[in-house]
Design an enzyme around this catalytic site. Structure first.
Site, PDB file in Angstrom:
ATOM      1  N   LYS A  61       1.044  -1.080  -0.061  1.00 32.46           N
ATOM      2  CA  LYS A  61      -0.035  -0.014   0.114  1.00 32.46           C
ATOM      3  C   LYS A  61       0.806   1.209   0.022  1.00 32.46           C
ATOM      4  O   LYS A  61       0.591   2.122  -0.763  1.00 32.46           O
ATOM      5  CB  LYS A  61      -0.791  -0.037   1.003  1.00 32.46           C
ATOM      6  CG  LYS A  61      -1.873   1.292   1.231  1.00 32.46           C
ATOM      7  CD  LYS A  61      -2.835   1.429   2.364  1.00 32.46           C
ATOM      8  CE  LYS A  61      -3.332   2.644   2.470  1.00 32.46           C
ATOM      9  NZ  LYS A  61      -4.502   2.809   1.599  1.00 32.46           N
ATOM     10  N   LYS A 129       1.124  10.760   5.299  1.00 33.50           N
ATOM     11  CA  LYS A 129       1.476   9.773   6.346  1.00 33.50           C
ATOM     12  C   LYS A 129       1.905   8.249   5.535  1.00 33.50           C
ATOM     13  O   LYS A 129       2.855   7.675   5.944  1.00 33.50           O
ATOM     14  CB  LYS A 129       0.108   9.209   7.190  1.00 33.50           C
ATOM     15  CG  LYS A 129       0.194   7.999   7.774  1.00 33.50           C
ATOM     16  CD  LYS A 129      -1.336   7.531   8.260  1.00 33.50           C
ATOM     17  CE  LYS A 129      -2.141   7.199   7.103  1.00 33.50           C
ATOM     18  NZ  LYS A 129      -1.858   5.908   6.501  1.00 33.50           N
TER      19      LYS A 129
END
Length: 188
Positions: A61, A129
């Site tokens: 991811k 993030k």
């Protein structure tokens, strides 16, 4: 002993993919356990992909989101340059769509950049993030990376400008400030 198992299942596709049940699901963990719950996960989206052991989902991811962010930042730099040079925004879109510079990032041109619609699909602080995660993994594995660092500087500039809850494509406004040029609002 109690028959409890764990799979990590990060997803990609943003809020629109969640609403449309078209998310990509990256599953880390035991493949046999995945087989038992695959129909449940397919309710999130058709692409449920076993990527390896627990931890691999987080890694893939981070890789995917880094690549999407780098593609988007490159596209926005080219877009701002093109409009500043006098090109029609939709002509830029059409040429890139038909050429080798195309990626999913180009879809931000008519959907976000031309109408200047930065309502969140994937917020800038979440992109930052994910880039942190990618850069941490790269550092741990001693893999030299450059493009993710440039993309993260754009995201961090957006956060510093108070745009953390806007869509990640709000980075175009940072590029505009650096270029001393604002893309006129229009309709695609």
């Amino acid at each position: 002993k109690r028959g409890v198992h764990f799979l990590e299942c990060p997803v990609s596709g943003g809020t629109s993919g969640a609403k449309a049940a078209t998310l990509a699901v990256m599953v880390g963990g035991d493949k046999e356990i995945l087989k038992r719950v695959e129909t449940v996960l397919k309710s999130l989206g058709p692409n449920v992909i076993h990527v390896g052991p627990v931890g691999a989902g987080n890694t893939i991811k981070a890789i995917n989101n880094m690549m999407a962010c780098v593609n988007s930042c490159a596209m926005m730099e080219g877009f701002v340059l093109g409009v500043k040079a006098g090109l029609d925004p939709m002509t830029i879109y059409d040429v890139v769509k038909a050429s080798s510079g195309g990626s999913k990032a180009r879809e931000r041109i008519p959907k976000a950049l031309i109408p200047r619609d930065f309502e969140p699909g994937f917020k800038a602080f979440l992109t930052n993030k994910d880039l942190d995660t990618f850069n941490t993994i790269a550092k741990e594995l001693h893999v030299p990376v450059s493009f993710s660092n440039v993309a993260q500087r754009y995201q961090q500039a957006a956060l510093a400008a108070g745009l953390s809850d806007k869509d990640t494509s709000v980075v175009m406004t940072i590029i505009e400030k650096l270029a001393a040029f604002e893309v006129p609002k229009g309709k695609a």
